[in-house]
Design an enzyme around this catalytic site. Structure first.
Site, PDB file in Angstrom:
ATOM      1  N   LYS A  54       0.829  -1.209   0.000  1.00 47.51           N
ATOM      2  CA  LYS A  54       0.000   0.000   0.000  1.00 47.51           C
ATOM      3  C   LYS A  54       0.859   1.252   0.000  1.00 47.51           C
ATOM      4  CE  LYS A  54      -3.824  -2.329   2.341  1.00 47.51           C
ATOM      5  NZ  LYS A  54      -4.430  -2.696   3.625  1.00 47.51           N
ATOM      6  N   GLN A  98      -4.737  -1.416   9.777  1.00 43.75           N
ATOM      7  CA  GLN A  98      -4.613  -2.745   9.187  1.00 43.75           C
ATOM      8  C   GLN A  98      -5.151  -3.809  10.136  1.00 43.75           C
ATOM      9  OE1 GLN A  98      -3.384  -3.515   5.979  1.00 43.75           O
ATOM     10  NE2 GLN A  98      -4.214  -5.518   6.499  1.00 43.75           N
ATOM     11  N   ASP A 121     -11.453   2.696   4.399  1.00 42.62           N
ATOM     12  CA  ASP A 121     -11.821   1.281   4.341  1.00 42.62           C
ATOM     13  C   ASP A 121     -13.337   1.098   4.283  1.00 42.62           C
ATOM     14  OD1 ASP A 121      -9.904  -0.657   4.025  1.00 42.62           O
ATOM     15  OD2 ASP A 121      -9.364  -0.753   6.138  1.00 42.62           O
TER      16      ASP A 121
END
Length: 292
Positions: A54, A98, A121
């Protein structure tokens, strides 16, 4: 019949080019660089790989990449303080924590601390509710990528019969909401659905996101249907999806492979969501082609 292969890797590459163009425009017109902050707690090897990937792709499209690595034994309160600081940082337009978090840490509490406007997200309960009620939301990356590929392949999805296999909060439920937003007729099925094969056989679109290797055989697929396989399962023979690709590709009209299908779209959509969040935060027009 041999299905058309929907190349997610190539599609994601085109998406990243669009993102880079929007980033360059925001820098030139407004002097603003979209910023993505990623928080990694612990030393999970898979998570470490994802975070590195990422970060690399964020920088490649010209965005600001901020990475925060905390030890597995860090106090939950410290994680919450970091997220609060990122919420208040004007340089940060997107925040990603994460998952999974270390055992004993309250994932729901940590995710709920993220500013919904920076929740790239799309997991915050506010964004879940907005999506469910058809309002503007930050959309989870994987379902957003699936929708973009379906739109690209079909154009108008109105009236199509769609079956989503899997009811997770991350993929299944938001995928169903997005398809409803496209005026599809949507069924959410799962491993306990009665007569599952019959349910799947009637679908023009099948999205498999159940997490079981090759659970969906080709004889479940309606001839000519489009199959989007979200599953990534490690087996003794390598990575496979939730769909038996060999048999399904002989029946379907189009299908995503595993690997190389949905997977690459997830990070591309994360970058797109960060640009979208930046534009929304500043009251600018949303970037064309990057949102739901």
């Amino acid at each position: 019949m041999t299905a058309k292969i929907i190349d997610g890797k190539a599609f994601a590459g085109r998406m990243r080019e669009k993102v880079a163009a929007h980033v360059a425009r925001l820098k030139e017109e407004h002097g603003v660089t979209p910023g993505l902050a990623v928080v990694l707690v612990g030393d999970d090897p898979a998570s470490d790989i994802y975070v590195r990937s990422k970060g690399k792709m964020t920088k490649a499209v010209g965005m600001l990449s901020l990475e925060y690595r905390l030890s597995a034994d860090v106090a939950e309160a410290e994680v919450l303080r970091l997220v609060a600081d990122l919420n208040a940082d004007p340089k940060v337009h997107g925040i990603l924590v994460q998952l999974p978090l270390p055992k004993g840490m309250d994932e729901a509490k940590v995710l709920a601390t993220i500013d919904p406007a920076k929740d790239v997200d799309g997991f915050h309960i506010s964004n879940v509710g907005l999506l469910a009620t058809g309002q503007r939301a930050m959309v989870p990356c994987t379902p957003l990528g699936c929708l973009m590929m379906l739109r690209d392949h079909h154009g108008d999805l109105t009236g199509m019969d769609a079956v989503v296999i899997g009811r997770s909060n991350i993929v299944g439920k938001p995928m169903a909401q997005l398809l409803l937003g496209e005026s599809c007729t949507v069924t959410i099925a799962h491993s306990r659905t009665r007569n599952l094969a019959e349910v799947v056989r009637r679908a023009d679109i099948v999205v498999a996101a159940v997490g079981r290797p090759q659970m969906v055989p080709g004889d479940w697929i309606k001839p000519g249907a489009t199959v989007v396989d979200v599953g990534i399962n490690r087996t003794d023979t390598g990575l496979v999806g939730d769909v038996d690709f060999a048999s399904a590709s002989q029946v379907a009209g189009a299908i995503t492979p595993v690997p190389g299908g949905v997977g690459p779209m997830t990070i591309a959509c994360l970058l797109a969501n960060t640009v979208t969040a930046c534009c929304r935060a500043n009251g600018w027009a949303e970037p064309d082609g990057l949102t739901a």
